[in-house]
Design an enzyme around this catalytic site. Structure first.
Site, PDB file in Angstrom:
ATOM      1  CG  ASP A 163      31.995  52.017  25.390  1.00  0.00           C
ATOM      2  OD1 ASP A 163      33.034  52.097  24.714  1.00  0.00           O
ATOM      3  OD2 ASP A 163      31.044  51.252  25.101  1.00  0.00           O
ATOM      4  CD  GLU A 218      36.037  55.963  21.233  1.00  0.00           C
ATOM      5  OE1 GLU A 218      34.798  56.069  21.122  1.00  0.00           O
ATOM      6  OE2 GLU A 218      36.585  55.216  22.047  1.00  0.00           O
ATOM      7  CG  ASP A 257      34.664  46.987  20.820  1.00  0.00           C
ATOM      8  OD1 ASP A 257      34.609  46.829  22.060  1.00  0.00           O
ATOM      9  OD2 ASP A 257      33.883  47.709  20.192  1.00  0.00           O
TER      10      ASP A 257
HETATM   11  O1  MIG Z   1      28.780  49.804  20.394  1.00  0.00           O
HETATM   12  O2  MIG Z   1      28.393  48.978  25.641  1.00  0.00           O
HETATM   13  O3  MIG Z   1      34.022  48.691  23.641  1.00  0.00           O
HETATM   14  O4  MIG Z   1      33.230  47.015  25.715  1.00  0.00           O
HETATM   15  O5  MIG Z   1      30.554  46.185  25.778  1.00  0.00           O
HETATM   16  C1  MIG Z   1      29.372  49.009  21.371  1.00  0.00           C
HETATM   17  C2  MIG Z   1      28.529  47.958  24.717  1.00  0.00           C
HETATM   18  C3  MIG Z   1      29.450  49.749  22.679  1.00  0.00           C
HETATM   19  C4  MIG Z   1      31.740  49.090  23.087  1.00  0.00           C
HETATM   20  C5  MIG Z   1      32.706  48.707  24.139  1.00  0.00           C
HETATM   21  C6  MIG Z   1      32.325  47.380  24.711  1.00  0.00           C
HETATM   22  C7  MIG Z   1      30.934  47.446  25.273  1.00  0.00           C
HETATM   23  C8  MIG Z   1      29.951  47.864  24.177  1.00  0.00           C
HETATM   24  N1  MIG Z   1      30.383  49.147  23.607  1.00  0.00           N
END
Ligand code: MIG
Length: 798
Positions: A388, A391, A463
């Site tokens: 996650d 980017e 998201d």
């Molecule tokens: O700032 O890890 O897209 O699936 O649950 C949010 C927490 C960070 C974004 C991800 C989401 C995940 C969440 N993350």
């Protein structure tokens, strides 16, 4: 003047299977790739061509020659099309063998620079369709729109937000009857304009780096997709457990909560394979740690979950907390793996852990260092990894452009490395997991990506929001990802942000069963969103559709095998099978897609009790009732709460199995083979292996070619290829749409008498495969018979 055109052709050279065209302001290089695409590169002034690519794995070229030349132009032939290069100024036109123009440089602008930017203007044609592009919002036909590639953490995006998390700068277009594809292999910020500015041109441009694009053409767009995958790679067959239902939330903790969840799934007989640990499993969000209280006994928990048939996937963010004594950070500093400013100071940003350093995943040494940390997690019992924030996302800020990246020897800055970062993190994660798993196939899920990501990870669309728009948009994004070579993708079932309600959840959990990556997930502090959290009716619907997914597993698993052979995606855009039918792009039908070769899925909204669908050419069967429909027609379909409209293509061969509670559980040995009567030949490759190791690469698979020939009234199940001992011992053949009275059943080399067949009486609304005890609906023309699934070929007369 800022705009500088490539200019006139001055001279040309042929060298090393390249045609090099020198012009007034730069040079062009043309090559034909082994699998048919034509590659066009442009370098400005005296610059050398830069061949470095993270996306392309197959750089083999065919020999290429100028076939003819006049004062005005050069012609190059290849198997699929001709290329005409006009000399004054240099402009490129791709021409079909019948003489029609597929795609041409815009006569006035062609290839040009503006400062560091390079742009290719293409003539825009009336009615030209633009599609594909992966995770891009908007309608399926993107004509009249402009998109940018710049991987962005876009919390709660809308149905027209751009850019999102991934960049796959590859589009399909159709000019009159001619399909083509263009892949711009450039990882900087790129812009694609599909006639958003005028009726004169489309263009694609890159902010930095060279123009380096691949042009594909075939009358069959599936061939274009295959060539793209031959260039950038395929997804290897995933571990079977990752194709089951997966349950996530932000976040499940402590350990007892996961154990409860597992028990709930099993008690309620809702099949599932995977549970997720989101960021709260870590100690102060420090990557590669466990929270000391919440998961004091992580290993025991994981062992208990394993016993219940559950795998566990953990989130892995890129940021490494800056904290004295934290070994990951200290080792990282010692090994010099973090991103730096030009003056040598480490770049730091902020995210969940507070101040963090970012590993430079474009540096081999950093990838190796990172990969090493997966051993402990695997030893603890973790099965998969979820990348996650890659980017990369930094709280409210952008990584400054001057931050330096190794870019595997190219020494680049953030401008060129940004879009590649997530993919290289997924690569390092994949390599680490693969190494640690010692022979088992890794499962990696990523949010950020670039072209070629399919070699390392599945992609989910970040998201999304709990609303109807996202249910439909999600279907398009997954289908478009398929067109970008990514067969394994999905979205957060029920929506991540906000709260799903009963009507939305029941539609989404049904639809998700027909998407490649099937995972429920929801935001922190939102209401519960497990399959049983929306009342009894929704739970029943969830159970039925999830169970149906497991019954379809032999089909789904075989589809992944098929992708690994020819690039065909799981969520298959209709244009791949119906390339000349433009009705599929109409707003009311654009969310429809094929799931595998034979199932047409029509997403339906939470409050739609009737849905207008469009069935393309051919005959179709309602998946749940066997009712037959003629193609090239629109229909209004009744959609009670439990009905997702799914149609089966005539001639379809769909292998199924008995329901299991998870993919580690073996089926009962019965292959349930569904055959839908059709008019022309059809085939299916039934693929099995152990579902978790690489033994298939050494021949331990079972592949059965199944062929239906309606003219000869035969169904042939060919002899198995490969050495894997099939899980199936007998075949239960289900015939749909056949006229039972005149059925001449029989099987060569098998002692089967007509009495061996019996008619079955399906069908519950949820389940076309149900040999239902309740005789509510009787489908007269469905019969099944058991065969011994011997190693030999089976020929069935029908
Ligand atoms: O700032 O890890 O897209 O699936 O649950 C949010 C927490 C960070 C974004 C991800 C989401 C995940 C969440 N993350």
């Amino acid at each position: 003047m800022a705009h500088q055109s490539i200019g006139n052709l001055i001279r040309q050279e042929q060298e090393d299977n390249f045609i090099i065209l020198y012009t007034e302001n730069g040079k062009i290089r043309i090559a034909e790739m082994e699998f048919g695409a034509l590659r066009v590169q442009a370098a400005r002034g005296v610059e050398d061509f830069n061949d470095f690519s993270y996306a392309v794995t197959n750089t083999k070229r065919k020999s290429i020659a100028i076939a003819s030349e006049t004062d005005e132009e050069l012609i190059i032939h290849n198997k699929y099309f001709d290329t005409r290069v006009s000399k004054f100024p240099l402009r490129i036109t791709f021409i079909k063998k019948d003489g029609s123009i597929i795609n041409a440089d815009e006569p006035a602008f062609g290839i040009a620079w503006d400062g560091e930017e390079v742009c290719n203007y293409k003539s825009l044609n009336k009615g030209e369709i633009f599609t594909g592009m992966g995770e891009k919002t908007g309608p399926l036909n993107k004509a009249g729109r402009q998109y940018q590639h710049w991987n962005t953490d876009e919390f709660g995006y809308h149905s027209d937000t751009d850019p999102l998390y991934t960049s796959t700068p590859f589009y399909f277009a159709k000019n009159a009857k001619n399909w083509y594809g263009i892949f711009l292999d450039n990882s900087s910020k790129t812009t694609f304009n599909f006639g958003a500015s005028n009726h004169r041109f489309s263009f694609f441009k890159a902010e930095r780096g060279q123009l380096n694009y691949y042009f594909f053409h075939s009358d069959d767009p599936s061939e274009i997709l295959k060539q793209y995958c031959q260039l950038t790679g395929f997804t290897a067959i995933p571990p079977k457990w990752s194709l089951g239902y997966q349950q996530c939330r932000y976040s499940y903790y402590p350990a007892t909560e996961l154990l409860n969840l597992a028990e709930n799934f099993r008690d309620r007989q809702i099949p599932a394979d995977v549970l997720y640990l989101d960021i709260h499993y870590m100690d102060a969000y420090k990557v590669f740690t466990w929270h000391p209280e919440r998961f004091a006994q992580a290993r025991e928990m994981l062992a208990a979950l394993k016993k219940k048939g559950f795998k566990v996937v953990v989130i892995i963010d890129p940021g490494v907390k800056i904290e004295k004594g934290y070994s990951v950070m200290e080792e990282g500093i010692k090994k010099d793996v973090f991103l730096k400013y030009p003056d040598g100071e480490n770049y730091s940003g902020e995210a969940w852990p507070g101040k963090i350093y970012f590993p430079d995943f474009t540096k081999e040494k950093a990838r190796k260092w990172w990969a090493n940390y997966f051993k402990d997690l695997v030893e603890d019992g973790i099965d998969g990894f979820w990348n996650d924030m890659n980017e990369p996302a930094v709280w409210g800020k952008n990584v400054p452009d001057l931050v330096e990246f190794e870019y595997d020897g190219q020494k680049e800055n953030h401008k060129l490395a940004h879009n590649i970062y997530g993919m290289q993190m997924a690569r390092a994660t994949f390599e680490g997991a693969e190494n640690a798993l010692a022979g088992k196939r890794p499962f990696v899920l990523t949010r950020s990506a670039f072209s070629g990501i399919q070699r390392y990870a599945a992609v989910w669309t970040g998201d999304n929001v709990s609303n109807e728009d996202h249910l439909f948009l999600g279907a398009r994004l997954i289908t478009q990802l398929g067109l970008a070579g990514v067969p394994f993708s999905g979205n957060d079932i029920g929506g991540f942000i906000g709260e799903s309600d009963i009507p939305l959840f029941r539609r989404w959990i049904a639809l998700g069963a027909f998407t490649p990556f099937y995972r429920g997930h929801t935001m922190i502090n939102s209401r519960d969103a497990e399959p049983w959290s929306f009342g009894e009716e929704a739970e029943e619907i969830a159970r039925n559709y999830i169970t149906l997914r497991y019954k379809l597993m032999p089909y789904i698993y075989s589809c992944f095998y098929q992708h690994s052979q020819d690039g065909s995606p799981l969520n298959k855009a209709l244009l791949l099978d119906f390339p000349q039918d433009e009705k599929i792009f109409k707003g009311e039908f654009q969310n429809q897609y094929l799931f595998g070769p034979s199932l047409l899925v029509c997403p339906v909204g939470p409050h739609q009790s009737l849905l207008k669908v469009y069935l393309p050419k051919g005959d179709w069967y309602d998946f749940f009732t066997d009712k037959k429909y003629k193609g090239e027609e629109e229909y209004i379909i009744e959609c009670p709460n439990d009905k997702l409209p799914v149609f089966v293509k005539e001639g379809a061969i769909i292998p199924g199995q008995n329901p299991v509670q998870n993919n580690s559980e073996k089926n009962n040995g019965e292959l349930i083979l569904h055959l839908y009567k059709g008019k022309s030949n059809s085939e299916f490759e039934l693929y099995e292996d152990d579902g978790e190791t690489y033994a298939y690469r050494n021949g331990a698979f079972a592949l059965r070619h199944i062929k239906y020939d309606p003219k000869a009234s035969s169904l042939l199940i060919a002899q198995q290829k490969g050495t894997y001992k099939s899980d199936f011992k007998k075949v239960k053949l289900c015939l749909h749409g056949f006229d039972i009275e005149s059925l001449k059943l029989g099987a060569k080399s098998l002692k089967v008498k007509k009495e061996d067949f019996r008619f079955i009486e399906p069908v519950s609304n949820f389940d076309p495969f149900e040999d239902a005890a309740d005789k509510s609906k009787i489908i007269k023309d469905l019969a099944f018979v058991n065969f011994d699934f011997v190693k030999d070929e089976i020929m069935i007369r029908i």
